[in-house]
Design a protein around this motif. Structure first.
Motif, PDB file in Angstrom:
ATOM      1  N   UNK A 216      33.091  44.269  49.559  1.00 16.78           N
ATOM      2  CA  UNK A 216      33.484  45.056  48.386  1.00 16.78           C
ATOM      3  C   UNK A 216      33.730  44.137  47.203  1.00 16.78           C
ATOM      4  N   UNK A 217      34.986  43.711  47.082  1.00 10.47           N
ATOM      5  CA  UNK A 217      35.367  42.789  46.017  1.00 10.47           C
ATOM      6  C   UNK A 217      36.331  41.749  46.579  1.00 10.47           C
ATOM      7  N   UNK A 218      36.306  40.605  45.913  1.00 15.39           N
ATOM      8  CA  UNK A 218      37.229  39.536  46.280  1.00 15.39           C
ATOM      9  C   UNK A 218      37.961  39.079  45.027  1.00 15.39           C
ATOM     10  N   UNK A 219      39.267  39.014  45.105  1.00 17.52           N
ATOM     11  CA  UNK A 219      40.042  38.507  43.972  1.00 17.52           C
ATOM     12  C   UNK A 219      40.307  37.024  44.208  1.00 17.52           C
ATOM     13  N   UNK A 220      39.759  36.180  43.339  1.00 20.20           N
ATOM     14  CA  UNK A 220      39.875  34.737  43.556  1.00 20.20           C
ATOM     15  C   UNK A 220      41.249  34.180  43.202  1.00 20.20           C
ATOM     16  N   UNK A 221      42.068  34.968  42.541  1.00 22.18           N
ATOM     17  CA  UNK A 221      43.358  34.418  42.102  1.00 22.18           C
ATOM     18  C   UNK A 221      44.239  34.038  43.289  1.00 22.18           C
TER      19      UNK A 221
END
Ligand code: FES
Length: 126
Positions: A85-90
């Motif tokens: 889906x999505x990955x938040x790199x923070x």
């Protein structure tokens, strides 16, 4: 409050575009059959923020979510992470093909903004 019309007729299968609505990114993703199946094939009891995929979409092939990580507000990367889906790199939050949080520090699913289909391939967000 400003609404935004978006023509999605040129969105090809599997593609995700980002539009800006009220200063925030909104992801519009044309989901493939596999992505829809992945989103449906989830045991809700395993979810941190249990929501049925079908309650998050108006048409299964089109997912619309605010592109804002529910941890501290970064913009997640499309088609990344352990759940496609999505990955938040923070700080490493993983979202699935429904934009639901699956792993990492974010507490909630990415939010679905108010929207409607004003034509077969035209959305009104807001
Ligand atoms: Fe996305 Fe922290 S802001 S994981």
């Amino acid at each position: 409050m400003a609404s935004l019309e978006v023509d999605i007729s040129k969105l090809s299968m599997g593609e995700c575009i980002t539009v800006k609505w009220r200063g925030k990114p909104v992801f519009i993703r044309s989901r493939t059959e596999d992505e829809i199946a992945e989103a449906a094939d989830v045991n809700l009891a395993e979810l941190r923020d249990p929501e049925n995929d079908l309650d998050r979409v108006q048409k299964p092939e089109t997912l619309v979510v605010l592109g804002v990580c529910t941890h501290l507000g970064c913009v997640p990367i499309n088609k990344a992470g352990d759940y496609n889906g999505w990955f938040c790199p923070c700080h490493g939050s993983h979202y699935d093909t429904s934009g639901r949080i699956r792993k990492g520090p974010a507490p909630l699913n990415m939010e679905v903004p108010p929207y409607s289909f004003i034509e077969e391939e035209k959305l009104l967000i807001g």
